[in-house]
Design an enzyme around this catalytic site. Sequence first.
Site, mmCIF file in Angstrom:
data_model
loop_
_atom_site.group_PDB
_atom_site.id
_atom_site.type_symbol
_atom_site.label_atom_id
_atom_site.label_comp_id
_atom_site.label_asym_id
_atom_site.label_seq_id
_atom_site.Cartn_x
_atom_site.Cartn_y
_atom_site.Cartn_z
ATOM 1 N N ILE A 152 0.841 -1.202 0.000
ATOM 2 C CA ILE A 152 0.000 0.000 0.000
ATOM 3 C C ILE A 152 0.873 1.248 0.000
ATOM 4 O O ILE A 152 0.599 2.216 -0.732
ATOM 5 C CB ILE A 152 -0.986 -0.031 1.192
ATOM 6 C CG1 ILE A 152 -1.962 -1.211 1.003
ATOM 7 C CG2 ILE A 152 -1.748 1.292 1.310
ATOM 8 C CD1 ILE A 152 -2.887 -1.466 2.162
ATOM 9 N N ASP A 171 11.134 2.390 6.711
ATOM 10 C CA ASP A 171 10.792 0.961 6.708
ATOM 11 C C ASP A 171 12.102 0.196 6.817
ATOM 12 O O ASP A 171 12.856 0.108 5.851
ATOM 13 C CB ASP A 171 10.044 0.579 5.409
ATOM 14 C CG ASP A 171 9.483 -0.837 5.477
ATOM 15 O OD1 ASP A 171 10.131 -1.703 6.095
ATOM 16 O OD2 ASP A 171 8.396 -1.073 4.904
ATOM 17 N N ALA A 231 -4.199 1.876 8.337
ATOM 18 C CA ALA A 231 -3.610 0.530 8.438
ATOM 19 C C ALA A 231 -4.312 -0.294 9.528
ATOM 20 O O ALA A 231 -5.215 -1.082 9.219
ATOM 21 C CB ALA A 231 -2.122 0.637 8.705
ATOM 22 N N ARG A 232 -3.943 -0.089 10.771
ATOM 23 C CA ARG A 232 -4.518 -0.862 11.865
ATOM 24 C C ARG A 232 -4.661 -0.001 13.112
ATOM 25 O O ARG A 232 -3.758 0.774 13.447
ATOM 26 C CB ARG A 232 -3.616 -2.055 12.212
ATOM 27 C CG ARG A 232 -3.885 -3.273 11.358
ATOM 28 C CD ARG A 232 -5.269 -3.863 11.659
ATOM 29 N NE ARG A 232 -5.660 -4.926 10.763
ATOM 30 C CZ ARG A 232 -6.332 -4.752 9.615
ATOM 31 N NH1 ARG A 232 -6.679 -3.562 9.208
ATOM 32 N NH2 ARG A 232 -6.689 -5.790 8.871
ATOM 33 N N ASP A 256 -8.994 5.753 9.964
ATOM 34 C CA ASP A 256 -9.962 4.775 9.442
ATOM 35 C C ASP A 256 -10.082 3.551 10.341
ATOM 36 O O ASP A 256 -11.033 2.788 10.223
ATOM 37 C CB ASP A 256 -9.497 4.337 8.037
ATOM 38 C CG ASP A 256 -10.466 3.368 7.364
ATOM 39 O OD1 ASP A 256 -11.674 3.702 7.299
ATOM 40 O OD2 ASP A 256 -10.032 2.293 6.906
ATOM 41 N N GLU A 261 -13.052 -2.057 17.545
ATOM 42 C CA GLU A 261 -14.027 -1.818 16.472
ATOM 43 C C GLU A 261 -15.236 -2.729 16.689
ATOM 44 O O GLU A 261 -15.048 -3.896 17.040
ATOM 45 C CB GLU A 261 -13.403 -2.111 15.108
ATOM 46 C CG GLU A 261 -12.268 -1.143 14.783
ATOM 47 C CD GLU A 261 -11.671 -1.321 13.386
ATOM 48 O OE1 GLU A 261 -12.200 -2.128 12.606
ATOM 49 O OE2 GLU A 261 -10.702 -0.634 13.081
ATOM 50 N N HIS A 279 -13.573 2.171 9.265
ATOM 51 C CA HIS A 279 -12.801 1.073 8.636
ATOM 52 C C HIS A 279 -13.314 0.805 7.211
ATOM 53 O O HIS A 279 -13.790 -0.285 6.892
ATOM 54 C CB HIS A 279 -12.875 -0.204 9.479
ATOM 55 C CG HIS A 279 -11.754 -1.170 9.194
ATOM 56 N ND1 HIS A 279 -11.255 -2.034 10.126
ATOM 57 C CD2 HIS A 279 -11.025 -1.422 8.063
ATOM 58 C CE1 HIS A 279 -10.284 -2.774 9.599
ATOM 59 N NE2 HIS A 279 -10.137 -2.415 8.331
ATOM 60 N N LEU A 280 -13.182 1.822 6.379
ATOM 61 C CA LEU A 280 -13.710 1.743 5.008
ATOM 62 C C LEU A 280 -12.634 1.471 3.965
ATOM 63 O O LEU A 280 -12.915 1.491 2.772
ATOM 64 C CB LEU A 280 -14.411 3.068 4.639
ATOM 65 C CG LEU A 280 -15.720 3.385 5.355
ATOM 66 C CD1 LEU A 280 -16.320 4.691 4.799
ATOM 67 C CD2 LEU A 280 -16.721 2.248 5.181
ATOM 68 N N GLY A 281 -11.389 1.230 4.415
ATOM 69 C CA GLY A 281 -10.283 1.078 3.461
ATOM 70 C C GLY A 281 -10.586 0.098 2.344
ATOM 71 O O GLY A 281 -10.236 0.333 1.185
ATOM 72 N N ALA A 282 -11.222 -1.017 2.694
ATOM 73 C CA ALA A 282 -11.463 -2.064 1.691
ATOM 74 C C ALA A 282 -12.891 -2.040 1.172
ATOM 75 O O ALA A 282 -13.291 -2.922 0.407
ATOM 76 C CB ALA A 282 -11.184 -3.421 2.312
#
Length: 529
Positions: A152, A171, A231-232, A256, A261, A279-282
């Site tokens: 991503i 990273d 992400a999380r 998000d 949750e 949590h609409l990422g997907a």
Amino acid sequence: MTKPVVLLAEELSPATIEALGPDFEIRHTDGADRSQLLAAIADVDAILVRSATQVDAEAIAAAKKLKVIARAGVGLDNVDIKAATQAGVMVVNAPTSNIVSAAELTVGHILSLARHIPAASAALKAGEWKRSKYTGTELYEKKIGIIGLGRIGALITARLQAFETQILAYDPYVTSARAAQLGVQLVSLDELLEQSDFITIHMPKTPETVGMIGPEAFRKMKNSAYVINVARGGLIDEAALFDALQSGAIAGAGIDVFVKEPSTDLPFFGLDNVVVTPHLGASTEEAQEKAGVSVAKSVRLALAGELVPDAVNVAGGVIDREVRPGIPLIEKLGRVFTALTHASVTQIDVEVAGEIAGKDVKALELAALKGVFTDVVSEQVSYVNAPVLAEQRGINVRLITTEEVADYRNVLTLRGALSDGSQISVAGTLTGPKQIEKIVGVNGYDVEIPISEHLVVLIYQDRPGVVGTVGGILAENGINIAGMQVSRAQDGNQVLCLLTVDSAVPQAVLDSVREAIDASTAREVDLEG
Ligand SMILES: NC(=O)c1ccc[n+]([C@@H]2O[C@H](COP(=O)([O-])OP(=O)(O)OC[C@H]3O[C@@H](n4cnc5c(N)ncnc54)[C@H](O)[C@@H]3O)[C@@H](O)[C@H]2O)c1
Ligand SMILES: O=C(O)[C@H](O)COP(=O)(O)O
């Protein structure tokens, strides 16, 4: 015949059910409702979930027939992979299904924050025409800090480069060559926090990453910085975020995902400088279709007993076309191997010799172990838990490859060391255009006999008349011999006789054969079922 049962524990795209096809009984439950889940999972073969269903050790223990857990998405923090592996249950996900959607939502959050779109929209709808209050900032020439430059992170890089931004990334697992290829400057976490105008997080949730953006990290950020988390939940410390937003330590945040949750009333929801999404990422048509179809295909493969490329707890991966026919063969050789053992096994060498040795043959090791344990334990043995069973028994397993082979194009051999110091081995190959599965060696004796459901292995002192005696006893008991091969040991004293027979040989009959010919080994190998 009853169909395998697939349980859909969350709402999945209609394409998921289409891709599963007519071969399964499809059931539905609400996976977020614990008691419903535990009741519904009890007798299903596969469960399909998104992120709201906790498939933990308790749920896995309640699922006596479960063979596959399919996560229609990326994150697996709601699945206990260790417990699944122990129980022989395959875990699959759809690792690339929703990455474009998540990247696009991230860009949406960044633009929403930069231009105050949600707040301005809400104000106007409430009757307020306020222009100067919602003066924003351009992305042009701004520094975007990406924490976690994976799938991503890379997609976001490409999209934000179109805005002529400068991308920094932190990273520790990404090489500078990869960063250079993406046109990204790799920096330390502190440099990223101190310099970025927008900081967006794209790491998995691990013990190392939880709470990584806490009070100290917020202190290092510019007061004008915006922070985004698609992400999380938990990567950002939510209490520290509230403080940073309220105190003006940062300019705003786009969030998000949340520690718990669903969450509908967190303290920072009330602040103007926060944009939140549930949590609409997907949650796009495309991502849901891709995720559903991808896991449906994996479930079909898994329930057909095949290895699955997207399995996360099996080291098989994509299996080469030329390696594939060896899988059922070596699984049968594994069962023959077990039938030949007379003491506990301490070492197993899985040897792949011939043309396929240069390919990825890890799947053959898994299939061999599956065969070795199939007739040994009462639990279900799969490609998933076969290596675990070997480890639990202290069996050292080696995969050996060599291109050197005599007589055949490829030969697969299982060699074992037993606790009494003895060695056993069984070798097989596939011959001819029909790829007939054959045993070509047992304990060092050369044979060539097609594998059938019932095999008998006899080792005895070479002398005339033995074959007639064996044939006579089997005939008296109504057992028809389909094939027979006799092979002499190199010293010429011992003989191995391998028979294929049309029906199972009862132990009493085998005992009479053993006695009549004074065999040192008299074993039946039953590959039925
Ligand atoms: N909001 C949503 O609906 C949604 C949708 C899809 C994915 N996700 C989540 O987005 C995240 C990223 O997904 P992805 O597919 O890009 O994953 P990925 O595995 O491709 O990338 C993750 C990157 O994080 C890096 N990383 C790991 N530990 C790190 C550390 N301590 N510091 C810095 N970097 C570290 C890894 O090296 C890797 O490059 C995951 O948490 C995933 O669950 C959320
Ligand atoms: O990990 C993922 O794939 C995303 O967070 C999406 O989760 P979801 O399928 O519950 O929307």
